[in-house]
Design a protein around this motif. Structure first.
Motif, mmCIF file in Angstrom:
data_model
loop_
_atom_site.group_PDB
_atom_site.id
_atom_site.type_symbol
_atom_site.label_atom_id
_atom_site.label_comp_id
_atom_site.label_asym_id
_atom_site.label_seq_id
_atom_site.Cartn_x
_atom_site.Cartn_y
_atom_site.Cartn_z
ATOM 1 N N ILE A 66 45.896 12.712 14.134
ATOM 2 C CA ILE A 66 46.772 12.017 13.189
ATOM 3 C C ILE A 66 47.795 12.978 12.583
ATOM 4 C CG2 ILE A 66 45.235 12.343 11.188
ATOM 5 C CD1 ILE A 66 46.011 9.453 10.369
ATOM 6 N N GLY A 67 49.061 12.632 12.739
ATOM 7 C CA GLY A 67 50.146 13.450 12.207
ATOM 8 C C GLY A 67 50.419 14.718 12.982
ATOM 9 N N GLN A 68 49.698 14.933 14.107
ATOM 10 C CA GLN A 68 49.857 16.160 14.900
ATOM 11 C C GLN A 68 50.263 15.799 16.330
ATOM 12 O OE1 GLN A 68 49.603 19.145 13.523
ATOM 13 N NE2 GLN A 68 48.768 18.480 11.546
ATOM 14 N N VAL A 69 51.550 15.603 16.539
ATOM 15 C CA VAL A 69 52.039 15.182 17.857
ATOM 16 C C VAL A 69 51.730 16.233 18.921
ATOM 17 C CG1 VAL A 69 54.083 14.520 19.188
ATOM 18 C CG2 VAL A 69 53.860 13.812 16.789
ATOM 19 N N SER A 70 51.814 17.488 18.562
ATOM 20 C CA SER A 70 51.601 18.569 19.534
ATOM 21 C C SER A 70 50.147 18.669 19.990
ATOM 22 C CB SER A 70 52.027 19.909 18.932
ATOM 23 O OG SER A 70 51.277 20.189 17.752
ATOM 24 N N HIS A 71 49.214 18.082 19.235
ATOM 25 C CA HIS A 71 47.799 18.171 19.586
ATOM 26 C C HIS A 71 47.336 17.048 20.523
ATOM 27 C CE1 HIS A 71 46.813 20.570 15.652
ATOM 28 N NE2 HIS A 71 47.574 21.233 16.508
ATOM 29 N N ARG A 72 48.144 16.031 20.696
ATOM 30 C CA ARG A 72 47.693 14.814 21.361
ATOM 31 C C ARG A 72 47.184 15.050 22.780
ATOM 32 N NH1 ARG A 72 52.302 10.348 19.491
ATOM 33 N NH2 ARG A 72 51.806 10.424 17.261
ATOM 34 N N LYS A 73 47.957 15.772 23.582
ATOM 35 C CA LYS A 73 47.594 15.954 24.986
ATOM 36 C C LYS A 73 46.273 16.691 25.126
ATOM 37 C CE LYS A 73 52.142 15.728 27.166
ATOM 38 N NZ LYS A 73 53.072 16.381 28.117
ATOM 39 N N SER A 74 46.135 17.791 24.414
ATOM 40 C CA SER A 74 44.927 18.605 24.519
ATOM 41 C C SER A 74 43.696 17.855 24.027
ATOM 42 C CB SER A 74 45.108 19.897 23.714
ATOM 43 O OG SER A 74 43.932 20.687 23.754
ATOM 44 N N SER A 79 38.633 15.114 25.154
ATOM 45 C CA SER A 79 37.752 13.997 24.792
ATOM 46 C C SER A 79 37.363 13.183 26.018
ATOM 47 C CB SER A 79 38.440 13.100 23.760
ATOM 48 O OG SER A 79 38.791 13.825 22.611
ATOM 49 N N MET A 80 38.307 12.964 26.907
ATOM 50 C CA MET A 80 38.012 12.236 28.145
ATOM 51 C C MET A 80 36.988 13.000 28.979
ATOM 52 S SD MET A 80 39.900 9.356 28.431
ATOM 53 C CE MET A 80 40.382 9.026 30.109
ATOM 54 N N LEU A 81 37.148 14.316 29.067
ATOM 55 C CA LEU A 81 36.209 15.138 29.840
ATOM 56 C C LEU A 81 34.806 15.096 29.241
ATOM 57 C CD1 LEU A 81 38.390 18.280 30.681
ATOM 58 C CD2 LEU A 81 37.615 16.513 32.263
ATOM 59 N N VAL A 182 44.989 2.020 27.360
ATOM 60 C CA VAL A 182 45.632 2.919 28.319
ATOM 61 C C VAL A 182 47.107 2.575 28.474
ATOM 62 C CG1 VAL A 182 45.760 3.483 30.784
ATOM 63 C CG2 VAL A 182 43.572 3.572 29.612
ATOM 64 N N VAL A 183 47.412 1.276 28.522
ATOM 65 C CA VAL A 183 48.799 0.838 28.720
ATOM 66 C C VAL A 183 49.621 0.990 27.440
ATOM 67 C CG1 VAL A 183 50.281 -1.136 29.254
ATOM 68 C CG2 VAL A 183 48.200 -0.746 30.585
ATOM 69 N N LEU A 184 49.122 0.431 26.327
ATOM 70 C CA LEU A 184 49.923 0.392 25.101
ATOM 71 C C LEU A 184 49.987 1.735 24.377
ATOM 72 C CD1 LEU A 184 49.148 -3.115 23.564
ATOM 73 C CD2 LEU A 184 50.974 -2.421 25.087
ATOM 74 N N CYS A 185 48.991 2.582 24.586
ATOM 75 C CA CYS A 185 49.027 3.917 23.968
ATOM 76 C C CYS A 185 49.571 4.980 24.917
ATOM 77 C CB CYS A 185 47.624 4.313 23.492
ATOM 78 S SG CYS A 185 46.989 3.271 22.169
ATOM 79 N N LYS A 186 50.028 4.546 26.100
ATOM 80 C CA LYS A 186 50.667 5.434 27.077
ATOM 81 C C LYS A 186 49.787 6.639 27.415
ATOM 82 C CE LYS A 186 55.259 4.071 25.455
ATOM 83 N NZ LYS A 186 56.563 4.521 24.894
ATOM 84 N N VAL A 187 48.530 6.343 27.723
ATOM 85 C CA VAL A 187 47.566 7.405 28.018
ATOM 86 C C VAL A 187 47.933 8.208 29.266
ATOM 87 C CG1 VAL A 187 45.155 7.873 28.638
ATOM 88 C CG2 VAL A 187 45.684 6.279 26.790
ATOM 89 N N PRO A 188 48.336 7.568 30.389
ATOM 90 C CA PRO A 188 48.666 8.359 31.594
ATOM 91 C C PRO A 188 49.771 9.388 31.339
ATOM 92 C CG PRO A 188 48.418 6.048 32.163
ATOM 93 C CD PRO A 188 48.412 6.115 30.671
ATOM 94 N N SER A 189 50.839 8.987 30.648
ATOM 95 C CA SER A 189 51.937 9.919 30.390
ATOM 96 C C SER A 189 51.516 11.034 29.434
ATOM 97 C CB SER A 189 53.140 9.167 29.807
ATOM 98 O OG SER A 189 52.798 8.535 28.587
ATOM 99 N N LEU A 191 48.430 12.310 29.282
ATOM 100 C CA LEU A 191 47.557 13.205 30.031
ATOM 101 C C LEU A 191 48.293 13.987 31.109
ATOM 102 C CD1 LEU A 191 44.372 10.952 30.512
ATOM 103 C CD2 LEU A 191 44.621 12.924 28.984
ATOM 104 N N TYR A 192 49.505 13.553 31.442
ATOM 105 C CA TYR A 192 50.260 14.199 32.508
ATOM 106 C C TYR A 192 50.557 15.657 32.129
ATOM 107 C CZ TYR A 192 53.753 14.780 36.188
ATOM 108 O OH TYR A 192 54.455 15.215 37.300
ATOM 109 N N HIS A 193 50.106 16.573 32.955
ATOM 110 C CA HIS A 193 50.274 18.014 32.743
ATOM 111 C C HIS A 193 49.635 18.497 31.426
ATOM 112 C CE1 HIS A 193 52.542 18.473 36.301
ATOM 113 N NE2 HIS A 193 53.698 17.995 35.854
ATOM 114 N N ALA A 194 48.667 17.747 30.918
ATOM 115 C CA ALA A 194 48.007 18.156 29.675
ATOM 116 C C ALA A 194 47.114 19.364 29.926
ATOM 117 C CB ALA A 194 47.174 16.996 29.120
#
Length: 273
Positions: A66-74, A79-81, A182-189, A191-194
């Motif tokens: 929350i409030g940390q855009v740079s942390h989202r991918k990592s 969490s998925m792993l 997955v669709v509305l939160c744009k999960v694939p994009s 995770l891309y190169h995360a």
């Protein structure tokens, strides 16, 4: 903002819980007390396993995203792993679950699938709130409930599949929710190169681990008596108890809605200047 979030979460939560409450007559007609005990025990077991196998990471996702855009991918990738590794671990215990027929009937082998769909959905729902898509989060409650209702009416009512119908309806409902997020939160994009940030994940785990005893304690308060009933009185009586427990649990809704809304607001204010 707090009032707005309470209203948004209230709409989604009340709609979903009301539909689940209305399913009680369907379960009581088409499921025997023993069948419902098996179904409810499987659900209760997943609610115990999930915070343990995910090391409480689902709570940390909200706090560190929350409030940390740079942390989202990592955070999302890590969490998925964790959810996937937990599923693989549970697969090794399938023979053990299959031997516990008094609790799980002949459906112990489905526990890894139930865990996977439950953990992924919980994690993505927290992520959805963290990126401030609260309306999307609230609508999921209604969509998943409608899916669960439709699946239950078809599989339990029409096809009379009993416990298997109950389990499949829940799996289908959670899978639809996962696809929705997955669709509305744009999960694939996302995770891309995360890449996983080791220092960030250490902080995440350090935050999440102490929450495990908290979640375990709530499970003991709310769920552990059902296992005692099965051990001393049998599955049939536990089925009656579990069905009756649905009614007073509705009164927990108001508090749970406020806690969800307050948690987001408190975290944002904690990090603000």
């Amino acid at each position: 903002e707090l009032i707005r979030n309470i209203l948004i979460f209230g709409i989604g939560t009340f709609g979903s819980k009301l539909i689940q409450f209305l399913l009680i007559p369907l379960y009581s007609i088409y499921l025997s007390t023993t069948d419902y005990s098996v179904s409810d025990t499987l659900t209760s077991t997943i609610s115990l396993i999930t915070p343990l196998m995910t090391i409480g990471i689902t709570d940390g996702v909200l706090r560190f995203t929350i409030g940390q855009v740079s942390h989202r991918k990592s955070i999302l990738k890590f969490s998925m792993l964790v959810c996937i590794c937990g599923t693989a671990t549970l697969c090794a215990f399938v023979p053990f679950f299959n031997n516990m027929t008094e609790m799980f009937g002949s459906y112990g082998y489905l526990i890894p699938i139930l865990y996977f769909t439950s953990s992924i959905k919980t994690m993505l729902s927290q992520y959805c709130k963290a990126i401030e898509k609260n309306i999307t989060y609230a609508l999921d409650g209604i969509i998943s409930s409608l899916t669960l209702t439709t699946g239950s009416l078809l599989l339990i009512g029409h096809f009379q599949m009993g416990v298997m119908g109950y389990i499949l309806a829940n799996i289908i409902s959670r899978t639809v929710s996962i696809m929705y997020f997955v669709v509305l939160c744009k999960v694939p994009s996302t995770l891309y190169h995360a890449k996983i940030d080791r220092e960030l994940t250490k902080e995440l785990v350090a935050y999440s681990l102490p929450l495990m005893p908290n979640n375990l304690s709530w499970w003991i308060i709310q769920m552990s008596d059902r296992y005692m009933l099965i051990f001393f009185c049998g599955a049939a009586l536990n089925g009656l108890y579990s069905m009756a427990y649905k009614i007073p649990s509705i009164f927990n809704l108001i508090v749970s809605i406020f806690i969800s809304a307050f948690g987001i607001t408190a975290m944002k204010e904690c990090d603000s200047k």
